[in-house]
Design a protein around this motif. Structure first.
Motif, mmCIF file in Angstrom:
data_model
loop_
_atom_site.group_PDB
_atom_site.id
_atom_site.type_symbol
_atom_site.label_atom_id
_atom_site.label_comp_id
_atom_site.label_asym_id
_atom_site.label_seq_id
_atom_site.Cartn_x
_atom_site.Cartn_y
_atom_site.Cartn_z
ATOM 1 N N TRP A 118 79.310 9.317 43.706
ATOM 2 C CA TRP A 118 78.238 9.484 42.720
ATOM 3 C C TRP A 118 77.856 10.949 42.570
ATOM 4 O O TRP A 118 77.753 11.680 43.558
ATOM 5 N N ASP A 119 77.643 11.380 41.330
ATOM 6 C CA ASP A 119 76.990 12.647 41.021
ATOM 7 C C ASP A 119 75.747 12.252 40.243
ATOM 8 O O ASP A 119 75.813 11.935 39.056
ATOM 9 N N CYS A 120 74.620 12.223 40.931
ATOM 10 C CA CYS A 120 73.367 11.650 40.413
ATOM 11 C C CYS A 120 73.646 10.210 39.998
ATOM 12 O O CYS A 120 74.088 9.432 40.819
ATOM 13 N N GLU A 121 73.447 9.860 38.743
ATOM 14 C CA GLU A 121 73.662 8.465 38.343
ATOM 15 C C GLU A 121 75.030 8.221 37.718
ATOM 16 O O GLU A 121 75.267 7.160 37.145
ATOM 17 N N TYR A 122 75.934 9.162 37.849
ATOM 18 C CA TYR A 122 77.257 9.032 37.236
ATOM 19 C C TYR A 122 78.346 8.775 38.273
ATOM 20 O O TYR A 122 78.522 9.573 39.194
ATOM 21 N N PRO A 123 79.097 7.677 38.122
ATOM 22 C CA PRO A 123 80.230 7.464 39.031
ATOM 23 C C PRO A 123 81.321 8.484 38.714
ATOM 24 O O PRO A 123 81.599 8.756 37.547
ATOM 25 N N GLU A 124 81.914 9.057 39.760
ATOM 26 C CA GLU A 124 82.901 10.124 39.583
ATOM 27 C C GLU A 124 84.089 9.945 40.516
ATOM 28 O O GLU A 124 83.937 9.495 41.645
ATOM 29 N N TYR A 125 85.238 10.358 40.023
ATOM 30 C CA TYR A 125 86.454 10.464 40.827
ATOM 31 C C TYR A 125 86.698 11.951 41.055
ATOM 32 O O TYR A 125 86.815 12.722 40.093
ATOM 33 N N LYS A 126 86.713 12.374 42.291
ATOM 34 C CA LYS A 126 86.916 13.771 42.667
ATOM 35 C C LYS A 126 86.037 14.723 41.836
ATOM 36 O O LYS A 126 86.545 15.598 41.127
ATOM 37 N N PRO A 127 84.727 14.604 41.926
ATOM 38 C CA PRO A 127 83.877 15.485 41.123
ATOM 39 C C PRO A 127 84.012 16.947 41.543
ATOM 40 O O PRO A 127 84.184 17.247 42.727
ATOM 41 N N GLU A 128 83.950 17.822 40.569
ATOM 42 C CA GLU A 128 83.976 19.258 40.851
ATOM 43 C C GLU A 128 82.599 19.729 41.303
ATOM 44 O O GLU A 128 82.472 20.715 42.013
ATOM 45 N N THR A 129 81.564 19.012 40.880
ATOM 46 C CA THR A 129 80.181 19.330 41.226
ATOM 47 C C THR A 129 79.457 18.068 41.658
ATOM 48 O O THR A 129 79.660 17.007 41.068
ATOM 49 N N ILE A 130 78.609 18.175 42.675
ATOM 50 C CA ILE A 130 77.719 17.086 43.073
ATOM 51 C C ILE A 130 76.308 17.650 43.169
ATOM 52 O O ILE A 130 76.045 18.554 43.968
ATOM 53 N N MET A 131 75.417 17.127 42.331
ATOM 54 C CA MET A 131 74.014 17.540 42.336
ATOM 55 C C MET A 131 73.301 16.899 43.515
ATOM 56 O O MET A 131 73.470 15.711 43.782
ATOM 57 N N ILE A 132 72.478 17.665 44.184
ATOM 58 C CA ILE A 132 71.660 17.128 45.258
ATOM 59 C C ILE A 132 70.240 16.881 44.738
ATOM 60 O O ILE A 132 69.643 15.863 45.042
ATOM 61 N N TYR A 133 69.719 17.789 43.940
ATOM 62 C CA TYR A 133 68.417 17.595 43.286
ATOM 63 C C TYR A 133 68.687 17.235 41.829
ATOM 64 O O TYR A 133 68.773 18.104 40.960
ATOM 65 N N CYS A 134 68.824 15.954 41.565
ATOM 66 C CA CYS A 134 69.195 15.501 40.225
ATOM 67 C C CYS A 134 68.122 15.799 39.182
ATOM 68 O O CYS A 134 68.435 16.036 38.027
ATOM 69 N N GLY A 135 66.873 15.781 39.576
ATOM 70 C CA GLY A 135 65.779 15.974 38.616
ATOM 71 C C GLY A 135 65.786 17.336 37.966
ATOM 72 O O GLY A 135 65.600 17.469 36.758
ATOM 73 N N ASP A 136 66.006 18.383 38.753
ATOM 74 C CA ASP A 136 65.928 19.729 38.185
ATOM 75 C C ASP A 136 67.178 20.573 38.435
ATOM 76 O O ASP A 136 67.248 21.719 38.019
#
Length: 159
Positions: free
Chosen positions: A47-65
């Motif tokens: 997961w990258d926030c609410e998006y399912p991802e395969y091998k994401p290049e970026t992963i947000m930790i603070y999705c809100g801002d």
């Protein structure tokens, strides 16, 4: 008549066995999969926030801002057993405030683990991030971080 009694008896034994099995199965099997089917790497997501991802290049930790995230992730491995890679951790220090805060960054190791089923798909849910240096970040934050990237989705019951 004898045939119908035999069918009735067999049905009763089957039902009793099924009830006994369900009574003794007390574990929560909705969370972690011990040995799933053999999945192709492309069938394993995170997961990258609410998006399912395969091998994401970026992963947000603070999705809100977007105030903390791991970017430029280079995955060295990706499978149902977990994923490992390296990237760059970015953090807004929010000093004097978040709108004017300084953005700092440092290289990190990233690991995803704990394969979990959800609505017919499989996700790596636990993210472990460690500074490449093995020390705390220069801005004073711990160089070790663990996060359940699937927790938000489960609470919102999304996807």
């Amino acid at each position: 008549m004898i045939k119908s009694r035999a069918v009735f008896a067999a049905s009763a034994v089957f039902l009793s066995t099924a009830l006994a099995a369900s009574f003794f199965m007390t574990g929560d099997f909705s969370k972690t999969v011990a040995k799933p089917l053999k999945l192709k790497p492309s069938q394993v997501l995170t997961w990258d926030c609410e998006y399912p991802e395969y091998k994401p290049e970026t992963i947000m930790i603070y999705c809100g801002d977007g105030g903390a995230y791991i970017d430029k992730i280079n995955w060295k491995s990706w499978s149902q057993d977990g994923a490992e890679g390296t990237g760059e951790y970015y953090k807004n220090l929010c000093e004097p405030d978040c709108a004017d805060g300084k953005i700092v960054h440092a290289p990190v190791s990233v690991r995803l683990s704990e394969l979990t089923p959800r609505k017919g798909k499989y996700y790596l849910r636990t993210l472990d991030m460690t500074s490449i240096s093995g020390k705390d970040f220069p801005w004073g934050e711990s160089g070790v971080f663990e996060w359940d990237v699937m927790d938000f989705i489960e609470h919102m019951n999304w996807d």
